[in-house]
Design an enzyme around this catalytic site. Structure first.
Site, PDB file in Angstrom:
ATOM      1  N   LYS A 105       0.045   4.448  -5.464  1.00 48.15           N
ATOM      2  CA  LYS A 105      -0.446   4.234  -6.831  1.00 48.15           C
ATOM      3  C   LYS A 105      -1.930   3.853  -6.809  1.00 48.15           C
ATOM      4  O   LYS A 105      -2.736   4.651  -6.371  1.00 48.15           O
ATOM      5  CB  LYS A 105       0.431   3.179  -7.510  1.00 48.15           C
ATOM      6  N   ARG A 145       4.113   4.801  16.980  1.00 52.60           N
ATOM      7  CA  ARG A 145       5.043   4.085  16.088  1.00 52.60           C
ATOM      8  C   ARG A 145       4.722   2.592  16.144  1.00 52.60           C
ATOM      9  O   ARG A 145       4.726   1.905  15.133  1.00 52.60           O
ATOM     10  CB  ARG A 145       6.507   4.349  16.479  1.00 52.60           C
ATOM     11  N   ASP A 172       6.043  -7.601  -5.295  1.00 47.04           N
ATOM     12  CA  ASP A 172       5.577  -6.212  -5.343  1.00 47.04           C
ATOM     13  C   ASP A 172       4.315  -6.201  -6.206  1.00 47.04           C
ATOM     14  O   ASP A 172       4.376  -6.361  -7.419  1.00 47.04           O
ATOM     15  CB  ASP A 172       6.687  -5.332  -5.942  1.00 47.04           C
ATOM     16  N   TYR A 183      11.404  -1.707 -10.748  1.00 48.99           N
ATOM     17  CA  TYR A 183      11.145  -0.310 -10.403  1.00 48.99           C
ATOM     18  C   TYR A 183      12.480   0.362 -10.061  1.00 48.99           C
ATOM     19  O   TYR A 183      13.256  -0.169  -9.257  1.00 48.99           O
ATOM     20  CB  TYR A 183      10.169  -0.234  -9.223  1.00 48.99           C
TER      21      TYR A 183
HETATM   22  C1  LIG Z   1       6.173   3.652  -6.997  1.00 49.12           C
HETATM   23  C2  LIG Z   1       6.641   2.287  -6.802  1.00 49.12           C
HETATM   24  C3  LIG Z   1       7.418   1.937  -5.699  1.00 49.12           C
HETATM   25  C4  LIG Z   1       7.883   2.967  -4.682  1.00 49.12           C
HETATM   26  O1  LIG Z   1       6.797   3.484  -3.966  1.00 49.12           O
HETATM   27  P1  LIG Z   1       6.751   4.975  -3.337  1.00 49.12           P
HETATM   28  O2  LIG Z   1       5.399   5.017  -2.739  1.00 49.12           O
HETATM   29  O3  LIG Z   1       6.945   5.921  -4.466  1.00 49.12           O
HETATM   30  O4  LIG Z   1       7.847   5.062  -2.349  1.00 49.12           O
HETATM   31  C5  LIG Z   1       7.781   0.609  -5.553  1.00 49.12           C
HETATM   32  N1  LIG Z   1       7.426  -0.332  -6.442  1.00 49.12           N
HETATM   33  C6  LIG Z   1       6.675  -0.028  -7.521  1.00 49.12           C
HETATM   34  C7  LIG Z   1       6.291  -1.096  -8.473  1.00 49.12           C
HETATM   35  C8  LIG Z   1       6.257   1.278  -7.741  1.00 49.12           C
HETATM   36  O5  LIG Z   1       5.523   1.578  -8.817  1.00 49.12           O
END
Ligand SMILES: *Cc1c(COP(=O)(O)O)cnc(C)c1O
Length: 390
Positions: free
Chosen positions: A195, A46, A170, A98
């Site tokens: 992604k 962890r 982000d 998001y």
């Molecule tokens: C998908 C996404 C998230 C969340 O991520 P997960 O891996 O699905 O938990 C956060 N911010 C953006 C811009 C995203 O496209």
């Protein structure tokens, strides 16, 4: 070194004993101590794991940050970062956000007394108006999803610094290959590595990168204390995906530009939201602050009745949520990804029942355009027949 070279070589020179070019998966939770008061640098996974550490060093270097942290999902990364804040703190957050981040803020963090105001983060006057003495940070998505609104990071992070706020970006949609927010004044970068970084729709992961010694130490404490860390197997899978990030992003972008131009000319399409197009309001800022464009964008059809048949007729392009993988996907934000955002806010932003979002993959662009073309033609035919019969 150029980013392409850093990416291709992630972990490939990190294993000195055997010289393994693919860094091994250390599938271990616990590490033996040589003797009292000594550690190999690893005690318990962890806190740190060798495979995860290679990934964390790579993302820190790619984003030009001081420390990287791998989490079990993008949402886990966001939750870990939000743990910097305390009861009574307030955040300024991008309006077209998001859906999962909105849900985390409104349904969970609000119970702990942490509040957020949703503003157009590119509008300094709106930021100023919504700033309060208890405001601690600004959370920016640029481009936003699905409407691809662009925020001038240098200007807004500069404003935040003046106010003593943390700037959190982000960077999921552009990845460090196209945009490096820490170089433009941000303090923290977050990724849903599920992604583009992972890129193959097969691993769920999140990443955090911090700048500055104090903030990096605080984040290491939170990451270990909260424990939403990425396992060694998934860390390896993510690194394996990241090695081809440069090639994939270039193809995502060139395919998306061609498809956006095709849709702009299509009679069933009213508007295309993609900052690579010179007609987009964020075009100039996007061009100034990033080296390329994401592979996802949205378009609004002229009639909401076209949506259902388009989604039914696409064949190569899958009707699915998510984005950033090699396979092309199309989704309907109002009822899928953004269902948790109240209708009133959705409409204010422009996520309405005529909006479709496409995540353009790396297939041949001719095949993708042919698929869209037949689906749009079939939708047009069905609606016309309905009109004649009705
Ligand atoms: C998908 C996404 C998230 C969340 O991520 P997960 O891996 O699905 O938990 C956060 N911010 C953006 C811009 C995203 O496209």
């Amino acid at each position: 070194m150029k980013l392409e070279s850093i990416l291709a070589q992630i972990g490939s020179q990190a294993e000195p004993v055997t010289g393994a070019v693919s860094y091994p998966v250390y599938q271990a939770a616990v590490f033996r101590h040589p003797k009292l008061g000594q550690s190999t640098g690893f005690d318990y996974s962890r806190t740190q794991n060798p495979t995860r550490q290679v990934l964390e060093k790579a993302i820190a270097r790619l984003e030009a940050g001081d420390a990287g942290f791998a989490c079990s999902s993008g949402m886990a990364a966001l939750q870990t970062v939000f743990a910097l804040f305390s009861q009574g703190d307030h955040l300024l957050v991008s309006l077209d956000l998001y859906g999962g981040t909105y849900r985390l803020l409104e349904r969970i963090l609000s119970r702990f007394g942490i509040t957020a105001t949703y503003v157009d983060t590119n509008n300094l006057r709106a930021l100023e108006e919504n700033y309060r003495p208890e405001t601690k940070a600004i959370l920016i998505e640029t481009p936003t999803n699905p409407l691809m609104m662009i925020t001038d990071l240098e200007a807004v992070c500069g404003w935040a610094k003046q106010k003593g706020l943390l700037s959190i970006v982000d960077n999921t949609l552009l990845t460090p290959f196209f945009q490096r927010p820490l170089e433009l004044g941000a303090d923290i970068v977050i990724h849903s590595a599920t992604k583009y970084l992972g890129g193959h729709n097969d691993v769920l992961a999140g990443l955090i990168v911090t700048k500055g010694k104090e903030l990096s130490e605080e984040m290491a404490f939170l990451h270990n204390s909260i424990g939403a860390v990425l396992g060694p197997q998934d860390s390896w899978l993510l690194m394996r995906g990241m090695k081809t990030l440069a090639l994939r992003m270039e193809r995502h972008e060139s395919n998306a530009v061609k498809i956006a131009n095709y849709l702009m000319e299509h009679p069933l399409v009213e508007q295309v939201f993609y900052p690579a197009l010179a007609t987009h309001p964020g075009y100039a800022v996007q061009k100034k602050q990033s080296a390329g464009n994401t592979g996802i964008f949205s378009f609004r059809v002229r009639d909401a009745r076209y949506v259902e048949p388009i989604l039914r007729h696409i064949k190569l392009i899958a009707f699915a949520e998510s984005l950033g993988g090699v396979e092309s996907l199309m989704t309907y934000p109002a009822v899928q990804t953004h269902a948790d955002i109240p209708e009133e806010i959705r409409r204010k932003v422009g996520v309405d029942e005529r909006l479709l979002r496409i995540s353009v993959g790396i297939e041949h662009v001719d095949d993708l355009i042919a698929d869209l073309s037949q689906a749009l033609a079939a939708a047009k035919r069905e609606i016309e027949e309905e009109r004649c019969n009705g």
